[in-house]
Design a protein around this motif. Structure first.
Motif, PDB file in Angstrom:
ATOM      1  N   ARG A  87       0.781  -1.277  -0.027  1.00  0.00           N
ATOM      2  CA  ARG A  87      -0.193   0.110   0.073  1.00  0.00           C
ATOM      3  C   ARG A  87       0.777   1.191  -0.039  1.00  0.00           C
ATOM      4  O   ARG A  87       1.074   2.028   1.010  1.00  0.00           O
ATOM      5  N   ASP A  88       1.641   1.500  -1.174  1.00  0.00           N
ATOM      6  CA  ASP A  88       2.596   2.366  -1.280  1.00  0.00           C
ATOM      7  C   ASP A  88       1.836   3.982  -1.474  1.00  0.00           C
ATOM      8  O   ASP A  88       2.088   5.009  -0.805  1.00  0.00           O
ATOM      9  N   GLY A  89       1.245   4.063  -2.618  1.00  0.00           N
ATOM     10  CA  GLY A  89       0.645   5.244  -2.794  1.00  0.00           C
ATOM     11  C   GLY A  89       1.404   5.976  -4.362  1.00  0.00           C
ATOM     12  O   GLY A  89       2.352   5.283  -4.841  1.00  0.00           O
ATOM     13  N   HIS A 120      -8.425   8.601  -0.472  1.00  0.00           N
ATOM     14  CA  HIS A 120      -9.200   7.706  -1.082  1.00  0.00           C
ATOM     15  C   HIS A 120     -10.265   7.264   0.126  1.00  0.00           C
ATOM     16  O   HIS A 120     -10.305   7.437   1.255  1.00  0.00           O
ATOM     17  N   ASP A 179      -8.019   3.039  -3.201  1.00  0.00           N
ATOM     18  CA  ASP A 179      -6.773   3.024  -3.457  1.00  0.00           C
ATOM     19  C   ASP A 179      -6.119   4.185  -4.158  1.00  0.00           C
ATOM     20  O   ASP A 179      -7.075   5.309  -4.335  1.00  0.00           O
ATOM     21  N   GLU A 196      -1.925   5.853   0.574  1.00  0.00           N
ATOM     22  CA  GLU A 196      -2.913   4.661   0.639  1.00  0.00           C
ATOM     23  C   GLU A 196      -2.755   4.258   2.063  1.00  0.00           C
ATOM     24  O   GLU A 196      -1.934   4.246   2.700  1.00  0.00           O
ATOM     25  N   SER A 197      -4.152   3.997   2.713  1.00  0.00           N
ATOM     26  CA  SER A 197      -4.172   3.516   4.145  1.00  0.00           C
ATOM     27  C   SER A 197      -3.560   2.272   4.296  1.00  0.00           C
ATOM     28  O   SER A 197      -3.556   1.343   3.437  1.00  0.00           O
ATOM     29  N   LEU A 198      -3.177   1.819   5.334  1.00  0.00           N
ATOM     30  CA  LEU A 198      -2.687   0.677   5.547  1.00  0.00           C
ATOM     31  C   LEU A 198      -3.711  -0.226   5.863  1.00  0.00           C
ATOM     32  O   LEU A 198      -3.431  -1.681   5.496  1.00  0.00           O
ATOM     33  N   ASP A 213      -1.256   5.804   9.664  1.00  0.00           N
ATOM     34  CA  ASP A 213      -1.542   6.558   8.372  1.00  0.00           C
ATOM     35  C   ASP A 213      -0.947   7.895   8.545  1.00  0.00           C
ATOM     36  O   ASP A 213      -0.547   8.513   7.619  1.00  0.00           O
TER      37      ASP A 213
END
Length: 221
Positions: free
Chosen positions: A33-35, A55, A60, A81-83, A97
């Protein structure tokens, strides 16, 4: 660091050269979940506006970008992106986050010529609630909050009075407008936040015209 606090701040690098070409780039925070970082296609004059776009539940970075695609070339857009399935405050409290967002912001603000007068926390649905909460807690960083169909605001402290833009569809079946923005907007006004509140005929979405209105709002001081 206080709960919910972001320490990153704009500091204009020497010169105005862009360190990355236009397009999408990984944030480089690590993990699945990098972004993403979205760099405008065409050079923009002067320092860049920055939009931190968050998001919704189960979303995502790519889907968050789609929400504001019509205005994507008008700003540098940071898309973490949230974990978890959604942002940490909805899963136990501010923490992991916030730390990842702060790390991403610190990296971007150190490398890019960002306009300190146009730094927005933005989001859709759960992301809108989270962005609004972060902006209310971090008014020394965020000048604006762009909340598309938010459900609530949950700041644990208040810092400054960033300008707030809220939009919500009158036919939203996911987050009912009567229970959400129609309660939230008056509370923000009563608390002294400069507020633009926009209702539109539609559901749980960000129509193109709403995105463009939000961009115009970002240019207000």
């Amino acid at each position: 660091m206080e709960e919910g606090q972001l320490l990153a701040r704009p500091r204009l690098p020497a010169g105005e050269a862009w360190p990355l070409p236009p397009g999408l780039h990984p944030l480089g925070l690590g993990g699945a979940r990098d972004g993403l970082l979205r760099v405008p296609k065409a050079p923009l004059p002067g320092p860049l506006p920055l939009i931190l776009m968050l998001h919704g539940h189960g979303g995502d970075a790519a889907r968050a970008l789609q929400r504001i695609e019509p205005i994507a070339d008008a700003a540098l857009i940071l898309l973490p992106e949230s974990l978890g399935a959604t942002w940490d405050v909805l899963e136990g409290g501010y923490g992991p986050d916030v730390a990842r967002i702060d790390a991403a912001l610190a990296r971007i603000l150190a490398a890019w010529p960002v306009d300190p007068a146009r730094v927005a926390a933005a989001g859709f649905s759960d992301g809108a609630s989270y962005a609004l909460s972060l902006a209310m807690m971090n008014g020394a960083l965020f000048t604006h909050a762009l909340a598309f169909s938010p459900g609530f605001a949950a700041p644990v402290r208040i810092e400054g009075k960033p300008r707030c833009f809220l939009s919500h569809g009158t036919a939203d079946r996911v987050l009912n407008i009567d229970l959400c923005s129609r309660r939230l907007a008056p509370k923000l006004r009563q608390s002294g936040y400069p507020l633009t509140y926009l209702e539109f005929s539609g559901g749980h979405e960000v129509p193109e015209e709403v995105a463009r209105r939000a961009l115009a709002f970002l240019d207000t001081a």
